[in-house]
Design a protein around this motif. Structure first.
Motif, PDB file in Angstrom:
ATOM      1  N   ARG A 173      -2.713   6.077   5.285  1.00 14.72           N
ATOM      2  CA  ARG A 173      -3.395   6.411   6.539  1.00 14.72           C
ATOM      3  C   ARG A 173      -2.415   6.437   7.714  1.00 14.72           C
ATOM      4  O   ARG A 173      -2.448   7.315   8.560  1.00 14.72           O
ATOM      5  CB  ARG A 173      -4.514   5.404   6.809  1.00 14.72           C
ATOM      6  CG  ARG A 173      -5.366   5.744   8.010  1.00 14.72           C
ATOM      7  CD  ARG A 173      -6.453   4.669   8.206  1.00 14.72           C
ATOM      8  NE  ARG A 173      -7.503   5.096   9.078  1.00 14.72           N
ATOM      9  CZ  ARG A 173      -7.412   5.114  10.413  1.00 14.72           C
ATOM     10  NH1 ARG A 173      -6.304   4.733  11.001  1.00 14.72           N
ATOM     11  NH2 ARG A 173      -8.428   5.534  11.138  1.00 14.72           N
ATOM     12  N   TYR A 182     -20.321   7.508   2.538  1.00 12.03           N
ATOM     13  CA  TYR A 182     -19.525   7.043   3.680  1.00 12.03           C
ATOM     14  C   TYR A 182     -19.522   8.093   4.790  1.00 12.03           C
ATOM     15  O   TYR A 182     -19.764   7.770   5.955  1.00 12.03           O
ATOM     16  CB  TYR A 182     -18.095   6.731   3.239  1.00 12.03           C
ATOM     17  CG  TYR A 182     -17.227   6.238   4.363  1.00 12.03           C
ATOM     18  CD1 TYR A 182     -17.171   4.891   4.682  1.00 12.03           C
ATOM     19  CD2 TYR A 182     -16.468   7.121   5.131  1.00 12.03           C
ATOM     20  CE1 TYR A 182     -16.387   4.430   5.730  1.00 12.03           C
ATOM     21  CE2 TYR A 182     -15.684   6.678   6.173  1.00 12.03           C
ATOM     22  CZ  TYR A 182     -15.645   5.330   6.471  1.00 12.03           C
ATOM     23  OH  TYR A 182     -14.865   4.884   7.513  1.00 12.03           O
ATOM     24  N   GLU A 233     -10.756   9.229   5.443  1.00 10.86           N
ATOM     25  CA  GLU A 233     -11.102   7.867   5.893  1.00 10.86           C
ATOM     26  C   GLU A 233     -11.870   7.121   4.811  1.00 10.86           C
ATOM     27  O   GLU A 233     -11.626   5.947   4.553  1.00 10.86           O
ATOM     28  CB  GLU A 233     -11.948   7.912   7.170  1.00 10.86           C
ATOM     29  CG  GLU A 233     -11.186   8.166   8.436  1.00 10.86           C
ATOM     30  CD  GLU A 233     -10.431   6.958   8.952  1.00 10.86           C
ATOM     31  OE1 GLU A 233     -10.275   5.946   8.230  1.00 10.86           O
ATOM     32  OE2 GLU A 233      -9.978   7.026  10.084  1.00 10.86           O
ATOM     33  N   ALA A 234     -12.804   7.808   4.173  1.00  3.71           N
ATOM     34  CA  ALA A 234     -13.594   7.183   3.105  1.00  3.71           C
ATOM     35  C   ALA A 234     -12.694   6.769   1.946  1.00  3.71           C
ATOM     36  O   ALA A 234     -12.849   5.683   1.383  1.00  3.71           O
ATOM     37  CB  ALA A 234     -14.676   8.144   2.625  1.00  3.71           C
ATOM     38  N   TRP A 281      -9.326   6.239   2.102  1.00  2.00           N
ATOM     39  CA  TRP A 281      -8.420   5.170   2.538  1.00  2.00           C
ATOM     40  C   TRP A 281      -9.134   3.825   2.562  1.00  2.00           C
ATOM     41  O   TRP A 281      -8.569   2.809   2.187  1.00  2.00           O
ATOM     42  CB  TRP A 281      -7.839   5.473   3.910  1.00  2.00           C
ATOM     43  CG  TRP A 281      -6.774   6.517   3.923  1.00  2.00           C
ATOM     44  CD1 TRP A 281      -5.742   6.666   3.043  1.00  2.00           C
ATOM     45  CD2 TRP A 281      -6.616   7.571   4.868  1.00  2.00           C
ATOM     46  NE1 TRP A 281      -4.965   7.745   3.381  1.00  2.00           N
ATOM     47  CE2 TRP A 281      -5.473   8.318   4.505  1.00  2.00           C
ATOM     48  CE3 TRP A 281      -7.330   7.959   6.000  1.00  2.00           C
ATOM     49  CZ2 TRP A 281      -5.023   9.407   5.216  1.00  2.00           C
ATOM     50  CZ3 TRP A 281      -6.885   9.054   6.718  1.00  2.00           C
ATOM     51  CH2 TRP A 281      -5.737   9.777   6.326  1.00  2.00           C
ATOM     52  N   LYS A 282     -10.367   3.838   3.014  1.00  4.10           N
ATOM     53  CA  LYS A 282     -11.123   2.589   3.125  1.00  4.10           C
ATOM     54  C   LYS A 282     -11.346   1.952   1.754  1.00  4.10           C
ATOM     55  O   LYS A 282     -11.255   0.744   1.605  1.00  4.10           O
ATOM     56  CB  LYS A 282     -12.459   2.842   3.816  1.00  4.10           C
ATOM     57  CG  LYS A 282     -13.255   1.579   4.006  1.00  4.10           C
ATOM     58  CD  LYS A 282     -14.538   1.819   4.742  1.00  4.10           C
ATOM     59  CE  LYS A 282     -15.254   0.487   4.800  1.00  4.10           C
ATOM     60  NZ  LYS A 282     -16.413   0.446   5.533  1.00  4.10           N
ATOM     61  N   SER A 283     -11.626   2.769   0.754  1.00  2.00           N
ATOM     62  CA  SER A 283     -11.953   2.225  -0.561  1.00  2.00           C
ATOM     63  C   SER A 283     -10.752   2.131  -1.495  1.00  2.00           C
ATOM     64  O   SER A 283     -10.807   1.403  -2.476  1.00  2.00           O
ATOM     65  CB  SER A 283     -13.047   3.061  -1.208  1.00  2.00           C
ATOM     66  OG  SER A 283     -12.560   4.355  -1.439  1.00  2.00           O
TER      67      SER A 283
END
Length: 130
Positions: A77, A33, A17-18, A20-22
């Motif tokens: 994701r 994160y 998730e960290a 994918w977010k960045s």
């Protein structure tokens, strides 16, 4: 989803998730994160171990600039979510999409009208209806 990859654990999904977010992140950024709003902070070495494991599993790729590693996802994701959902559907619901959705609805107290509309669109699209 061209390549079959090993399943993600919950902890690995949090790390992903960290990333994918960045889009691309350093160990420190991923650690920050993951540890935000976490009851128990994970050590840098734990995060690094997870990152290298995810790289070995084919979920991440790494590039080195100086003494820093930058990690980026090799799988979008949405593809990972689809893989996880398909595994849950096969493992717990005998392959039935209807049973999976029924279970999701039984655990939800409300569903918004927008979500109902989106589900109708998905059913039409997936069912081949016009």
């Amino acid at each position: 989803m061209n390549k079959k990859r090993p399943k993600l654990t919950a902890a690995e999904f949090a790390v992903m998730e960290a990333v994918w977010k960045s889009g691309e992140a350093t160990v420190t950024a991923i650690m920050n994160y993951v540890n935000t709003d976490n009851d128990r902070s994970l050590a840098r070495s734990t995060i690094q171990m997870q990152l290298f494991r995810l790289e070995d599993k084919g979920w991440l790729q790494r590039r080195e600039v100086g003494n820093k590693f930058y990690f980026s996802a090799t799988v979008p994701r949405e593809d990972a979510q689809a893989m996880i959902a398909a595994n849950v559907r096969r493992t717990f619901f005998g392959g039935s999409c209807a049973e999976l959705v029924k279970a999701l609805f039984s655990s939800t107290t409300t569903i918004s009208p927008e979500e109902v509309d989106e589900l109708r669109r998905l059913i039409k699209t997936m069912g081949g209806e016009k």
